[in-house]
Enzyme design. Structure first.
Site, mmCIF file in Angstrom:
data_model
loop_
_atom_site.group_PDB
_atom_site.id
_atom_site.type_symbol
_atom_site.label_atom_id
_atom_site.label_comp_id
_atom_site.label_asym_id
_atom_site.label_seq_id
_atom_site.Cartn_x
_atom_site.Cartn_y
_atom_site.Cartn_z
ATOM 1 N N LYS A 197 55.957 -48.796 -10.692
ATOM 2 C CA LYS A 197 55.034 -49.039 -9.584
ATOM 3 C C LYS A 197 54.110 -50.185 -9.969
ATOM 4 O O LYS A 197 53.356 -50.103 -10.926
ATOM 5 C CB LYS A 197 54.191 -47.806 -9.263
ATOM 6 C CG LYS A 197 53.330 -48.049 -8.018
ATOM 7 C CD LYS A 197 52.234 -47.045 -7.843
ATOM 8 C CE LYS A 197 50.834 -47.567 -7.903
ATOM 9 N NZ LYS A 197 50.547 -48.907 -7.423
ATOM 10 N N GLU B 171 47.793 -46.025 -21.954
ATOM 11 C CA GLU B 171 47.203 -47.229 -22.553
ATOM 12 C C GLU B 171 46.014 -47.582 -21.677
ATOM 13 O O GLU B 171 46.200 -48.072 -20.562
ATOM 14 C CB GLU B 171 48.208 -48.387 -22.526
ATOM 15 C CG GLU B 171 49.347 -48.262 -23.489
ATOM 16 C CD GLU B 171 48.925 -48.382 -24.926
ATOM 17 O OE1 GLU B 171 47.788 -48.838 -25.203
ATOM 18 O OE2 GLU B 171 49.721 -48.008 -25.783
ATOM 19 N N CYS C 157 42.634 -55.958 -21.978
ATOM 20 C CA CYS C 157 42.191 -54.633 -22.447
ATOM 21 C C CYS C 157 41.675 -54.715 -23.873
ATOM 22 O O CYS C 157 40.853 -53.908 -24.278
ATOM 23 C CB CYS C 157 43.327 -53.641 -22.334
ATOM 24 S SG CYS C 157 44.808 -54.210 -23.122
ATOM 25 N N GLU D 178 33.134 -51.054 -20.346
ATOM 26 C CA GLU D 178 34.180 -52.071 -20.205
ATOM 27 C C GLU D 178 33.910 -52.841 -18.912
ATOM 28 O O GLU D 178 33.764 -52.247 -17.844
ATOM 29 C CB GLU D 178 35.571 -51.428 -20.120
ATOM 30 C CG GLU D 178 36.656 -52.495 -20.043
ATOM 31 C CD GLU D 178 38.065 -51.950 -19.819
ATOM 32 O OE1 GLU D 178 38.237 -51.064 -18.974
ATOM 33 O OE2 GLU D 178 38.985 -52.440 -20.487
HETATM 34 P P1 NAD Z 1 43.774 -49.108 -12.474
HETATM 35 O O1 NAD Z 1 43.610 -47.900 -13.333
HETATM 36 O O2 NAD Z 1 42.867 -49.260 -11.325
HETATM 37 O O3 NAD Z 1 45.256 -49.132 -11.846
HETATM 38 C C1 NAD Z 1 46.391 -49.051 -12.663
HETATM 39 C C2 NAD Z 1 47.575 -48.531 -11.846
HETATM 40 O O4 NAD Z 1 47.375 -47.158 -11.527
HETATM 41 C C3 NAD Z 1 47.786 -49.253 -10.507
HETATM 42 O O5 NAD Z 1 49.175 -49.490 -10.322
HETATM 43 C C4 NAD Z 1 47.283 -48.237 -9.495
HETATM 44 O O6 NAD Z 1 47.869 -48.339 -8.222
HETATM 45 C C5 NAD Z 1 47.684 -46.935 -10.151
HETATM 46 N N1 NAD Z 1 46.968 -45.753 -9.649
HETATM 47 C C6 NAD Z 1 45.716 -45.675 -9.139
HETATM 48 N N2 NAD Z 1 45.432 -44.399 -8.777
HETATM 49 C C7 NAD Z 1 46.524 -43.655 -9.069
HETATM 50 C C8 NAD Z 1 46.850 -42.270 -8.927
HETATM 51 N N3 NAD Z 1 45.996 -41.383 -8.416
HETATM 52 N N4 NAD Z 1 48.072 -41.851 -9.335
HETATM 53 C C9 NAD Z 1 48.953 -42.721 -9.870
HETATM 54 N N5 NAD Z 1 48.704 -44.046 -10.020
HETATM 55 C C10 NAD Z 1 47.505 -44.516 -9.626
HETATM 56 O O7 NAD Z 1 43.722 -50.361 -13.448
HETATM 57 P P2 NAD Z 1 43.610 -51.945 -13.101
HETATM 58 O O8 NAD Z 1 42.290 -52.238 -12.508
HETATM 59 O O9 NAD Z 1 44.836 -52.417 -12.410
HETATM 60 O O10 NAD Z 1 43.659 -52.551 -14.589
HETATM 61 C C11 NAD Z 1 42.548 -52.668 -15.400
HETATM 62 C C12 NAD Z 1 42.455 -51.545 -16.417
HETATM 63 O O11 NAD Z 1 43.664 -51.450 -17.175
HETATM 64 C C13 NAD Z 1 41.359 -51.790 -17.450
HETATM 65 O O12 NAD Z 1 40.653 -50.608 -17.738
HETATM 66 C C14 NAD Z 1 42.132 -52.253 -18.673
HETATM 67 O O13 NAD Z 1 41.467 -52.088 -19.892
HETATM 68 C C15 NAD Z 1 43.362 -51.428 -18.575
HETATM 69 N N6 NAD Z 1 44.435 -52.042 -19.357
HETATM 70 C C16 NAD Z 1 44.837 -51.461 -20.527
HETATM 71 C C17 NAD Z 1 45.828 -52.052 -21.307
HETATM 72 C C18 NAD Z 1 46.313 -51.408 -22.586
HETATM 73 O O14 NAD Z 1 47.424 -51.711 -22.995
HETATM 74 N N7 NAD Z 1 45.552 -50.555 -23.241
HETATM 75 C C19 NAD Z 1 46.402 -53.238 -20.881
HETATM 76 C C20 NAD Z 1 45.974 -53.821 -19.693
HETATM 77 C C21 NAD Z 1 44.998 -53.199 -18.939
#
Ligand code: NAD
Length: 493
Positions: free
Chosen positions: A177, A252, A286, A385
């Site tokens: 997704k 992650e 991240c 963050e």
């Molecule tokens: P987000 O958590 O808002 O969204 C991530 C994904 O989760 C999206 O595809 C979203 O549609 C989905 N999602 C949202 N609600 C959901 C639910 N109830 N059920 C299932 N899926 C759902 O994150 P973002 O804003 O896209 O990305 C930024 C975040 O990601 C930051 O906190 C960053 O640190 C983290 N990140 C971590 C890493 C790592 O490897 N540790 C890498 C990149 C980004």
């Protein structure tokens, strides 16, 4: 304005709209204009994707030899190399990330598929030194089933590769997704997947909102494994969702990674490493090194040099060759950054450079490199963050003191140590509670190097040799080599 492009999802080897016909608009962060639409998948579409993945798992993919599967991974790698510039361009338009980074990343990501292709036929079972006569017990690694990969908007090609490549290599099938904030790159990637001729249903790529799409996927009864990258609040939903299907989860999540510079550090190297760590990708990483601890003797001089460097960073259009920082991905991020800065100033934080929305464009979400001096690291910008180019700087005197401060945060993803004293580098790197430590460097990745955090940064490592096992389960088989029949069925031997 150029014409809005319309994209379709990739389910069971076919290009489809959502069953409701609903679409999501995606913005170009450079100018805040809608440039494309993608399908808004609902529960029905998710079910179709999962069912097709299950069918591909049962009929074909889990049964073929790992080497056969590896061939497809290599074909994906070839496609990525051949189309890196195109994918990079799409990712830049959709996310605002610099083209010079997205095109090189798309190329480098090919290495991940090659790496896991190489590992596919090297995962072996064991013979257990069993404590029973006439018995031989073996363990084999078997595929898990349908994997749901939930991807955030940033570094999506990398974050897809570290899930998709090991999952496929081990015989699982996958439903990916994409993030609703930047969904197009993965749909373009699906076109490359189609070109490899991989059997239908093995990889499905869908687009939709967190709810209902992400929720329907992570609660689906046929999903056996969820690989999630995103924010910690979403992660809590994911874990709750997994209670519905009892699937295995890896997380992650975010970070607030500390970096320390000791008096004896090689300054030019530290200045560049810190700049890469927090201002690279406009801090939307991240592992961004967003908390900086400077030892007292070098504090004033080093901070001055850092401010000088930050003030020279060129903000601009992400496709331009000389741009060093592009726009932020979304208005929500911009607002969150501004709120945290405002609250920090009220509590005594001092903005040394940046700190206000940039005038480089009145359309996109541009924010300049910002450095804020904080007397205490519990101020909002130093604790939360922000996912933006905001560096909080604190002073310290002693090694033990800085170790305590570096560990005083709920996250534990990455960290950095700058010193020319080898013994100190070793001591401090051991004492830091984080999944990754960079010593005299920062912001590097490799298919061979495990990536992931501890504490609220999540669990389960991605990349590296061990990570492939996260896409298998152990099966234990007992072979009886005795000629004698069993005598007493009512005791457990
Ligand atoms: P987000 O958590 O808002 O969204 C991530 C994904 O989760 C999206 O595809 C979203 O549609 C989905 N999602 C949202 N609600 C959901 C639910 N109830 N059920 C299932 N899926 C759902 O994150 P973002 O804003 O896209 O990305 C930024 C975040 O990601 C930051 O906190 C960053 O640190 C983290 N990140 C971590 C890493 C790592 O490897 N540790 C890498 C990149 C980004």
């Amino acid at each position: 304005m150029s014409k809005i492009q319309d994209f379709k999802m990739y389910i069971n080897g076919e290009w489809v709209d959502s069953s409701s016909g609903k679409k999501i608009e995606t913005l170009n962060p450079e100018n805040n204009e809608v440039w494309a639409t993608v399908p808004e998948a609902n529960e029905k579409d998710v079910d179709k994707a999962v069912q097709s993945a299950q069918k591909a798992f049962d009929n074909n993919w889990s049964k073929i030899h790992p080497r056969e599967r590896a061939k497809y991974l290599k074909l994906i790698a070839d496609q990525l190399r051949a189309n890196a510039e195109h994918l990079g361009k799409i990712e830049t338009i959709d996310t605002g990330k610099l083209y010079r980074e997205t095109k090189t990343q798309a190329n480098y990501i090919a290495e991940y598929y090659d790496y896991f292709a190489g590992l596919a036929d090297k995962v072996e079972g064991t013979v257990v030194p069993i404590d029973k006569p006439d018995m031989q017990v073996t363990t084999t690694r078997i595929p898990i089933g349908v994997v749901a990969a939930i991807i955030p908007w940033n570094s999506q090609m990398l974050l897809t590769a570290v899930k998709l490549a090991p999952a496929l290599a081990m015989g699982n099938t996958v439903v990916i997704k994409a993030s609703e904030l930047a969904p197009v790159t993965l749909l373009e990637f699906a076109k490359l997947i189609e070109k490899t001729g991989i059997p239908k249903g093995v990889i499905n790529i869908i687009t939709g909102l967190g709810e209902p799409c992400g929720k329907a996927l992570t609660t689906h009864s046929l999903v056996e494994r969820i690989a999630f990258t995103g924010g910690p609040e979403t992660a809590k939903h994911i874990v709750k969702n997994s209670a519905e299907n009892l699937s295995q989860v890896s997380l992650e999540l975010g970070g607030k990674s500390p970096v320390v510079v000791f008096n004896d550090a090689e300054q030019e190297n530290a200045l560049n490493g810190i700049t890469a760590g927090i201002f690279g990708a406009s801090g939307q990483s991240c592992i961004a090194g967003s908390r900086l601890y400077l030892q007292s003797k070098i504090y004033d001089e080093f901070l001055r040099k850092l401010i000088n460097k930050a003030e020279k960073i060129k903000l601009g259009g992400p496709m331009e060759k000389d741009t060093q920082m592009g726009p932020l991905n979304s208005f929500k991020q911009l607002e969150n950054i501004e709120k945290n800065i405002k609250d920090t100033i009220k509590q005594g934080g001092k903005v040394k450079c940046g700190g206000k929305r940039s005038s480089v464009s009145n359309k996109g979400y541009y924010f300049p490199a910002t450095i804020i001096e904080c007397e205490n690291h519990n101020l909002p910008v130093a604790e939360n963050e922000l996912f933006g180019p905001i560096l909080s700087v604190m002073k310290f005197e002693k090694e033990e003191e800085v170790i305590e401060k570096m560990n005083d945060n709920k996250y534990g993803l990455s960290s950095g140590v700058y010193t020319s004293n080898f013994a100190r580098g070793l001591r401090v790197s051991k004492a830091i509670r984080a999944g990754i430590v960079f010593i005299n460097t920062y912001r590097l990745i490799s298919p061979m190097a495990p990536f992931g955090g501890i504490k609220d940064s999540g669990y389960g490592k991605e990349a590296g040799i061990e990570s492939i096992k996260e896409y298998t389960r152990i099966k234990t088989t007992w072979y009886n080599s005795s000629e004698k029949p069993m005598t007493d069925p009512f005791t457990m031997g």
